[in-house]
Design a protein around this motif. Structure first.
Motif, PDB file in Angstrom:
ATOM      1  N   ILE A   5       0.828  -1.220   0.000  1.00  0.00           N
ATOM      2  CA  ILE A   5       0.000   0.000   0.000  1.00  0.00           C
ATOM      3  C   ILE A   5       0.854   1.258   0.000  1.00  0.00           C
ATOM      4  O   ILE A   5       0.540   2.250  -0.676  1.00  0.00           O
ATOM      5  CB  ILE A   5      -0.956  -0.009   1.214  1.00  0.00           C
TER       6      ILE A   5
ATOM      7  N   THR B 258       0.471   5.156  -1.581  1.00  0.00           N
ATOM      8  CA  THR B 258       0.091   6.268  -0.696  1.00  0.00           C
ATOM      9  C   THR B 258       1.261   7.171  -0.345  1.00  0.00           C
ATOM     10  O   THR B 258       1.059   8.253   0.208  1.00  0.00           O
ATOM     11  CB  THR B 258      -0.508   5.716   0.609  1.00  0.00           C
TER      12      THR B 258
ATOM     13  N   CYS C 222      -7.428   1.000  -0.347  1.00  0.00           N
ATOM     14  CA  CYS C 222      -6.525   1.361  -1.440  1.00  0.00           C
ATOM     15  C   CYS C 222      -6.914   0.571  -2.685  1.00  0.00           C
ATOM     16  O   CYS C 222      -6.883  -0.656  -2.682  1.00  0.00           O
ATOM     17  CB  CYS C 222      -5.080   1.049  -1.034  1.00  0.00           C
TER      18      CYS C 222
END
Length: 740
Positions: free
Chosen positions: A49, A53, A68
């Motif tokens: 992730i 991000t 996500c």
């Protein structure tokens, strides 16, 4: 030059040997016009992730960036660990070879399945800076596929000569990518979400959860089972010196024994006569050739061999060229393989097996093959002395089944069926059918397992009178059985099996394969073993001998996900499986399959933000009514931070089947009671409604126009509410402040 990229070093060595080269080189081998290199299985994995991000890799998990949903999934080179850059070095070799000017053809030699397809594709993509969303094409290179049903030198040379265009496998690759994305979306998003809510690591996956849930539900059914005694009329009187057992279909509850006695009197008064006798010689068919799950079930039942171990042994035998590709879901052979099978039969006969070619729809059936045929031995016969004990067991099972299926000696049995009428079946009587089988010629049973014993029926003729003496026979209902390796595999292959029509064996078989090809199975032959092993390693289930049972952490996983609204059950997983098969058939895009997962995950997060949410571990709920310190969300409910100093105040997460939300817990602490809550379930299974009220250090039920009837002692978890007015305390378990 032609470049072959094998999935593993062992396959690369086998290919070079088959092509007449010597397996010597630095990251690759040369064999005539072929360059042969290899991956180490997965060289690339989907990015975490934080890649999307901008977060710090390895940082403490938070809700930030969840859920996500990448629009373009990215892959990163796997790290070898401990400072070893072998993975990076090998990929650099692959990249340089792919880009060599004299290489005009690149051949994908990944394992012959979805996973193997994308493992090597990713290496080629990364070598030319392609992404999965781009067309898989390199303008100055031809891309081909090496598809190996086994790894004998004969098969390798034939497959290298064919090497069809890689585009033929585009749909297979799309299904592989869709499966990978879908598993990432569920695993990454929901594992983090569930862990943050529970305060302890919960592994959430598209397949692992329904597997754990199935074992949990079966074990709870066994645990909660209450045997029930009942009666059936039974006669075992002798006729002509032979005991003949007749068991009536009528069943009477324990408190109705007199009714059973009355029925016995009625039957005895009717008399019995033989109405039909059929005797015929018949051929007993052997079992089908092995699929992976059927073979693992057999090895687990007979030899207590775990699925992980049996697959390890099978993979070794496959890589040595002794058996065909093991990760198959079919028990049939392709019609195009008949000549190949004749060669295997010739090799098998040299071992002393009386085998001959048989052309039967029960053996060759293209409609029941998705990608790979059933497992068989190959023309390469191992030296028994060089096999380990486990290898000898597994190879022997495959060889014996093959010898049984193609045995030149038929198994001949004498089948007898006798029908006996007690009275007139159309006017209150009953008809009984006795079946017996006697082995006349053993045939294939000399080589393969056959455990049925001869059952000899008395020499009755049509019209013969039969002595009867029906008496009440006490019986007891049996609990469900724990899942074994065999029965769990059967369940996972088709978790809806009991819902299918059962007309005859052939109809069942056809329906079974339609279900598999539709995507109803949980996991696949290629992935199921590893997922079950992950569940064991996570402490959710255990395997003793060949029996699976649930562990406390597995029950906690199932209960916690249920409270969070994460419905990863067989229905949801089957729905996703059907979507993946649509991708394989070209009826759905990879993006479309990913969006199904995204919608489901979005619903879970929306529920987490609703008034029914049970909150996240560590959330402050209010002040403790006993000591004034903070009450927070814990792993098991809502508890006081002062537990280390002896404060035992707790509101447990589940009361009488109802999950206590954060809003309801806050109401208890702030105003002393909740609104009326619908959906409580009593121990007897009765639904009822009530308020929860804080009464000093206890949480009690408060009924409309009535006083509280039950209370929960501080520090105990209610398992179910008592009936109103029972006055009985609720049993519970000691408080657990494990925050994880």
């Amino acid at each position: 030059m032609k470049l072959i990229i094998a999935e593993k070093p062992s396959l690369a060595r086998s290919i070079v040997s088959a092509l007449g080269g010597a397996p010597r080189g630095n990251g690759f081998y040369t064999a005539g016009e072929y360059l042969v290199t290899w991956a180490f299985g997965h060289l690339f994995s989907l990015a975490d992730i934080e890649y999307y991000t901008g977060g710090e890799p390895g940082a403490k998990w938070t809700l930030e960036g969840l859920p996500c949903f990448p629009q373009e999934f990215s892959y990163e080179l796997r790290k070898s660990g401990k400072g070893d850059d072998g993975t990076a070095r090998q990929f650099e070799t692959i990249k340089q070879l792919c880009r060599r000017a004299d290489v005009d053809t690149i051949i994908n030699a990944g394992d012959s399945d979805r996973e193997g397809e994308i493992i090597v594709r990713l290496c080629i993509m990364k070598a030319f800076d392609l992404t999965p969303s781009m067309p898989f094409a390199v303008t100055d290179k031809k891309l081909c596929r090496l598809w190996l049903p086994d790894q004998t030198e004969e098969t390798i040379r034939a497959a290298v000569a064919e090497s069809p265009d890689e585009s033929f496998y585009n749909n297979l690759a799309d299904e592989g990518f869709a499966r990978t994305y879908m598993d990432w979306l569920y695993g990454i998003n929901l594992t983090r979400y569930a862990t943050l809510k529970a305060g302890t690591l919960l592994r959430v996956g598209r397949v692992i959860v329904p597997i754990v849930r199935a074992i949990c539900e079966r074990d709870r059914a066994i645990r909660n089972f209450t045997p029930e005694k009942y009666y059936q009329p039974r006669s075992d009187a002798e006729t002509g010196g032979e005991k003949i057992e007749l068991l009536s279909k009528s069943k009477f509850e324990r408190d109705k024994a007199s009714h059973c006695e009355k029925r016995c009197v009625e039957l005895n008064a009717m008399g019995a006569v033989v109405t039909d006798v059929k005797r015929k010689k018949d051929k007993l068919s052997p079992g089908k050739l092995w699929s992976l799950s059927k073979l693992q079930g057999f090895l687990g039942k007979k030899y207590k061999m775990s699925m992980q171990r049996s697959l390890e042994v099978l993979q070794k035998l496959y890589e040595e060229g002794y058996v065909t590709y093991p990760r198959t879901n079919s028990e049939y052979l392709a019609t195009a393989e008949k000549d190949k099978v004749k060669r295997i039969i010739a090799a098998t006969s040299k071992l002393g097996y009386p085998v001959e070619f048989r052309d039967s729809k029960q053996i060759f059936d293209d409609s029941k093959i998705e990608a790979h045929s059933a497992m068989t031995p190959t023309t390469k016969i191992p030296d028994k002395k060089r096999l380990t004990e486990d290898e000898a067991v597994v190879y022997g099972a495959i060889m014996r089944r093959f010898a049984a299926v193609f045995c030149a000696l038929d198994c001949i049995v004498d089948k007898t069926e006798i029908k006996i009428a007690v009275g007139d079946p159309s006017a209150g009587g009953e008809e009984f059918t006795l079946k017996g089988t006697v082995m006349l010629e053993p045939g294939w049973t000399k080589f393969d397992d056959y455990t049925a014993k001869d059952k000899i029926l008395p020499p009755l003729k049509k019209g013969d009178a039969v002595n009867i003496d029906f008496k009440p026979c006490e019986k007891e209902s049996s609990p469900p059985k724990h899942y074994t390796i065999e029965t769990l595999n059967n369940y996972l292959k088709n978790p809806f099996r009991d819902e299918l029509s059962k007309k005859d064996d052939d109809a069942d078989d056809a329906e079974e394969y339609r279900a598999v090809f539709e995507g109803l199975e949980l996991g696949t032959e290629a992935t199921r073993t590893q997922i079950i092993d992950n569940a064991r390693n996570s402490g959710y289930i255990q395997l003793k001998k060949d029996v699976y049972t649930i562990l406390p952490d597995g029950e906690f996983l199932v209960d916690s996900l249920g409270a969070m609204g994460i419905g990863m059950d067989k229905y949801k997983t089957a729905e996703l499986g059907r979507a993946l098969k649509r991708v394989y058939r070209g009826e759905m895009t990879v993006r479309g399959a990913a969006e199904i997962a995204e919608r489901e995950i979005s619903e879970v997060f929306a529920l987490g933000n609703s008034a029914d949410s049970t909150g996240f571990a560590g959330d402050i709920i209010g002040a403790c009514p006993l000591c004034g310190r903070e009450v927070i969300r814990t792993r098991r409910g809502y508890g006081c931070k002062g537990y280390k100093d002896g404060c035992k105040f707790t509101i447990w997460s589940t009361v009488a089947g109802h999950n206590i939300s954060v809003a309801e817990a806050k109401d208890l602490l702030s105003v002393g009671r909740t609104d009326v809550i619908q959906g409580f379930v009593s121990k007897k299974g009765t639904n009822f409604s009530a308020r929860l009220k804080l009464d000093g250090e206890k949480v009690v039920f408060e009924f409309e126009n009535d006083r509280p009837r039950a209370s929960y002692g501080v520090g105990y978890a209610p398992s179910a509410a008592p009936e109103r007015g029972s006055g009985k305390p609720v049993e519970g378990i000691p408080i657990d402040y494990t925050f994880g």
